[in-house]
Design an enzyme around this catalytic site. Structure first.
Site, short mmCIF file in Angstrom:
data_model
loop_
_atom_site.label_atom_id
_atom_site.label_comp_id
_atom_site.label_asym_id
_atom_site.label_seq_id
_atom_site.Cartn_x
_atom_site.Cartn_y
_atom_site.Cartn_z
N SER A 131 0.64 -1.24 0.20
CA SER A 131 0.02 -0.20 0.09
C SER A 131 1.19 0.94 0.08
CB SER A 131 -0.80 -0.16 1.38
OG SER A 131 -1.77 1.14 1.47
N TYR A 144 -1.97 -0.41 10.03
CA TYR A 144 -2.30 -0.89 8.77
C TYR A 144 -0.66 -0.15 8.07
CZ TYR A 144 -3.65 -1.33 4.21
OH TYR A 144 -4.05 -1.59 2.86
#
Length: 269
Positions: A131, A144
Site C-alpha cells: 500500500s 495498517y
C-alpha cells in the site's frame, strides 16, 4: 504455449477479484483463495481454493492441492489483507496482532509455502500487494501502515536471498481504490469520552470517503498484468491517483517535520 498458473490470495472480492477476472480474460489459469468457500456457491469467475493466510496448515493443504492438479505454480499474488484504524493507544492489541497476522505474517507463510516448488521449476514470480500507506506513518492508520511497510522491507530482503533460484519478488503498492475494504476493516470505536474523539472521528470519515471515491481496481489488475509480462520486475511499483504517488516524492525531498505538517494539514489535525 501453456498458460501460466496464477494464485491470488483474497481473490473472492475487491482488488483480488478484479485481478483474477482480468488475468483470466488474458488466458491465465487463475486460482483465488477465500477463507470460506461456502460463502461463494455461485462464484464462477475463476477457481477458488479455501485458504486462511493466518493458518500455515491451511496454506500447505491448498498449495498441495493446486500443485497436484496443475503440476506447477508460476505466479503468487499476495493480496489478502485487512484494514485497521484507530488511535494506537485505544486499539486492542489482539486487533493489532490480527492485522499483522493477515497483512504481514500471512504473505510470509505463503512465500515459504510456494518457494520450494518455484525453486524446483527455477522460475516463478511473487507480487506482494502492499500500500502507498506503507511508505508513511498515517494518523489513525499507523498499524495498517506498519503492516504494509514491513512487507515492503521483507520483499527487499527476500529478493536478494532468492536471486539465484530463478524467482522474482516485487511489491505493488496501490493507493485508495473503490473496494469493500471499509466494510471489513476493524476500526476502534469513537468513544464519547476519548481525548481522540473529534480528530479520530473526522479522520475516519475522511478515510472512508477516500475509499468510496477511489479509482476502479482494474487499474491494479492492469499493473499486475504488466509486471507478469516483465522479464525483470522492479523492486517497487505504485499505482493510484497522482497526488497519492506524488506524496511519496514529497516525502523523499522534504524535511521530516515539513512533511509531517503537510499530513497534519491534509487530515485537518
Amino acid at each position: 504455449m501453456e498458460s501460466k498458473v496464477v494464485l491470488i490470495t483474497g481473490g473472492s472480492s475487491g482488488i483480488g477479484k478484479s485481478i483474477g477476472i482480468f488475468l483470466s480474460s488474458k488466458g491465465y489459469k487463475v486460482y483465488g483463495t477465500t477463507r470460506s468457500l461456502g460463502k461463494y456457491p455461485d462464484f464462477d469467475h475463476f477457481s477458488l481454493l479455501e485458504l486462511d493466510v493466518s493458518v500455515p496448515e491451511s496454506i500447505s493443504e491448498a498449495i498441495q492441492k493446486l500443485l497436484e492438479k496443475e503440476g506447477r505454480l508460476d505466479v503468487l499474488i499476495n493480496n489478502a489483507g485487512i484494514g485497521i484504524t484507530g488511535p494506537i493507544e485505544e486499539t486492542p492489541h489482539e486487533e493489532i496482532q490480527k492485522a499483522f497476522n493477515t497483512n504481514f505474517h500471512g504473505p510470509i507463510h505463503m512465500m515459504k509455502a510456494v518457494l520450494p516448488a518455484m525453486r524446483q521449476q527455477h522460475s516463478g514470480l511473487i507480487i506482494n500487494i502492499t500500500s502507498i500507506a506503507g511508505y508513511m506513518g498515517l494518523p489513525y492508520r499507523g498499524i495498517y501502515s506498519a503492516t504494509k511497510g514491513a512487507l515492503e522491507l521483507v520483499t527487499e530482503a527476500m529478493r536478494m536471498e532468492t536471486k539465484d533460484f530463478g524467482v522474482h519478488i516485487t511489491n505493488l503498492a496501490p493507493g485508495d481504490f473503490a473496494t469493500n475494504i471499509a466494510s471489513g476493516r476493524y476500526h476502534a470505536p469513537v468513544e464519547p469520552k476519548s481525548p481522540y474523539k473529534v480528530p479520530y472521528g473526522n479522520t475516519l470519515k475522511m478515510i472512508n470517503d477516500h475509499v468510496n471515491d477511489g479509482k476502479d481496481p482494474i487499474c491494479v489488475a492492469e499493473a499486475v498484468f504488466a509486471i507478469i509480462r516483465t522479464d525483470r520486475p522492479k523492486i517497487h511499483y505504485k499505482v493510484g491517483a497522482f497526488m497519492q504517488k506524488f506524496s511519496l516524492f514529497l516525502k523523499k525531498i522534504l524535511p521530516d517535520k515539513q512533511y509531517e505538517k503537510l499530513l497534519l494539514n491534509h487530515y485537518k489535525l
